[in-house]
Design an enzyme around this catalytic site. Structure first.
Site, PDB file in Angstrom:
ATOM      1  N   LEU A 134     -76.985 -18.241  27.555  1.00 29.24           N
ATOM      2  CA  LEU A 134     -75.906 -18.781  26.733  1.00 29.24           C
ATOM      3  C   LEU A 134     -76.388 -18.741  25.291  1.00 29.24           C
ATOM      4  CD1 LEU A 134     -74.761 -21.974  28.724  1.00 29.24           C
ATOM      5  CD2 LEU A 134     -73.670 -19.730  28.696  1.00 29.24           C
ATOM      6  N   ASP A 135     -75.465 -18.507  24.355  1.00 27.00           N
ATOM      7  CA  ASP A 135     -75.834 -18.529  22.939  1.00 27.00           C
ATOM      8  C   ASP A 135     -76.423 -19.883  22.568  1.00 27.00           C
ATOM      9  OD1 ASP A 135     -74.791 -15.987  22.750  1.00 27.00           O
ATOM     10  OD2 ASP A 135     -72.862 -16.659  21.962  1.00 27.00           O
ATOM     11  N   LYS A 136     -77.215 -19.889  21.528  1.00 29.77           N
ATOM     12  CA  LYS A 136     -77.864 -21.125  21.066  1.00 29.77           C
ATOM     13  C   LYS A 136     -76.881 -22.282  20.963  1.00 29.77           C
ATOM     14  CE  LYS A 136     -79.992 -23.087  16.909  1.00 29.77           C
ATOM     15  NZ  LYS A 136     -80.397 -22.820  15.502  1.00 29.77           N
ATOM     16  N   THR A 138     -73.762 -22.479  22.253  1.00 31.86           N
ATOM     17  CA  THR A 138     -72.817 -22.619  23.356  1.00 31.86           C
ATOM     18  C   THR A 138     -73.431 -23.577  24.363  1.00 31.86           C
ATOM     19  OG1 THR A 138     -71.879 -20.411  23.069  1.00 31.86           O
ATOM     20  CG2 THR A 138     -71.622 -21.424  25.223  1.00 31.86           C
ATOM     21  N   ARG A 244     -66.615 -14.542  22.636  1.00 27.07           N
ATOM     22  CA  ARG A 244     -66.452 -14.617  21.187  1.00 27.07           C
ATOM     23  C   ARG A 244     -65.895 -13.313  20.628  1.00 27.07           C
ATOM     24  NH1 ARG A 244     -72.236 -16.562  19.142  1.00 27.07           N
ATOM     25  NH2 ARG A 244     -71.112 -16.742  17.148  1.00 27.07           N
TER      26      ARG A 244
END
Length: 324
Positions: A134-136, A138, A244
């Site tokens: 997961l993105d930082k 998110t 995104r």
């Protein structure tokens, strides 16, 4: 070091490359951009800066980071754990694995401390146990493999993404605009952005990427007209930044997404004051991985987890609802 007369008017990076041949040009550029090079007591962040004879240059070269990440005592919100897997509810701001600029303080560091030597080694020393990311900024559910058997099974399930198996990955996404239908699918290939390498983009010839979405709620602005929605998104593929990129591609970027929705920043002016304040306080893309369904790698049992919206997104939702 002091700049010699014949080095006057030379670029900073070239002077350093000549004086410090043990450091690569890319390493020197990174040090300059990071503010580790000082001239006249001030950091110089421009590699093309032209020095003058007599200038004193100070370069701070940090010690090399350890080749293998170390365990760190970082609290984890563990949703499920057994001998094969651990499922966590990742908070915002937590990077998944060590990388340039984030050598410590990552989820991997926390997992090493929590699991010890039991993590799967298939992901390599920098990413032990990591099957997906997961993105930082998110939040939400992630599963980690604690052994190689689990890693192989989970990797196969993520590669299939529910096409023939039971896996499901669901996200809650607050997005700008209101679609003209209740649900839909974005089927558009994703690859690296041609000019901004830190970004992804929809590109012909990229890797297949499919995102399904459905409207859960819509929110009005200060004029009473719809301005944003809460979407439930499910992935059929797992590309970097997929939701995104796909939502931005259809003209509905995530609220708070400074990378893929910067041109929508002025949209906040259409929100009621309390909604503007909640969005400003969010400070990240409004995306949460709320649903994870998979087959247990050893038993085959169907497992289902849901994680409620974190507090910052709950505050945003309440503010948007209050403006109705």
């Amino acid at each position: 070091m002091v700049v010699a007369g014949d080095e006057g008017s030379s670029r900073l990076d070239r002077v350093l490359a000549a004086r410090r041949p043990e450091l690569s040009r890319s390493r020197l550029k990174a040090l300059i951009l990071a503010g580790a090079v000082h001239l006249k007591a001030s950091a110089v962040r421009d590699p093309a800066y032209h020095v003058s004879p007599g200038d004193t240059i100070i370069i701070d070269v940090p010690e090399a980071a350890p080749a293998e990440p170390m365990g760190e005592d970082i609290a984890l919100d563990i949703v499920f754990e057994d001998d094969d897997i651990v499922v966590i509810n990742k908070p915002k701001g937590l990077v998944v694995h060590p990388a340039a600029g984030h050598e410590t303080g990552t989820l991997v560091n926390a997992l090493i401390a929590h699991c010890g030597a039991s993590l799967s080694g298939i992901g390599g020393v920098r990413r032990p146990g990591i099957v997906h990311r997961l993105d930082k900024d998110t939040t939400g559910l992630m599963v980690v493999a604690k052994n190689d058997l689990a890693h192989a099974s989970l990797s196969a399930q993520f590669a299939d993404h529910g096409r023939t198996g039971a896996m499901r990955r669901g996200y809650m996404a607050f997005a700008w605009g209101v679609p003209n239908r209740h649900r839909g699918t974005v089927d558009a290939p994703i690859d690296r952005h041609p000019h901004a390498r830190e970004k992804m983009a929809v590109r012909q010839g990229g890797r297949e990427a499919v995102t399904h979405w459905e409207i859960l709620e819509s929110f009005a602005g200060r004029d009473g007209k719809p301005v944003a929605v809460l979407l439930a998104c499910e992935l059929e593929t797992g590309r970097t930044h997929q939701i995104r990129v796909h939502l931005a591609h259809i003209g509905q970027p995530l609220m708070g997404d400074a990378v893929y929705g910067p041109h929508f920043k002025t949209k906040a002016n259409q929100l009621a004051p309390q909604s503007q304040a909640a969005l400003a306080a969010l400070g990240r893309q409004a995306l949460h991985a709320y649903l994870l369904v998979l087959e247990h790698p050893r038993t085959g049992e169907l497992l289902h987890w849901e994680a409620p919206l974190p507090e910052d997104l709950l505050l945003l939702e309440r503010a948007l609802k209050a403006a109705l």
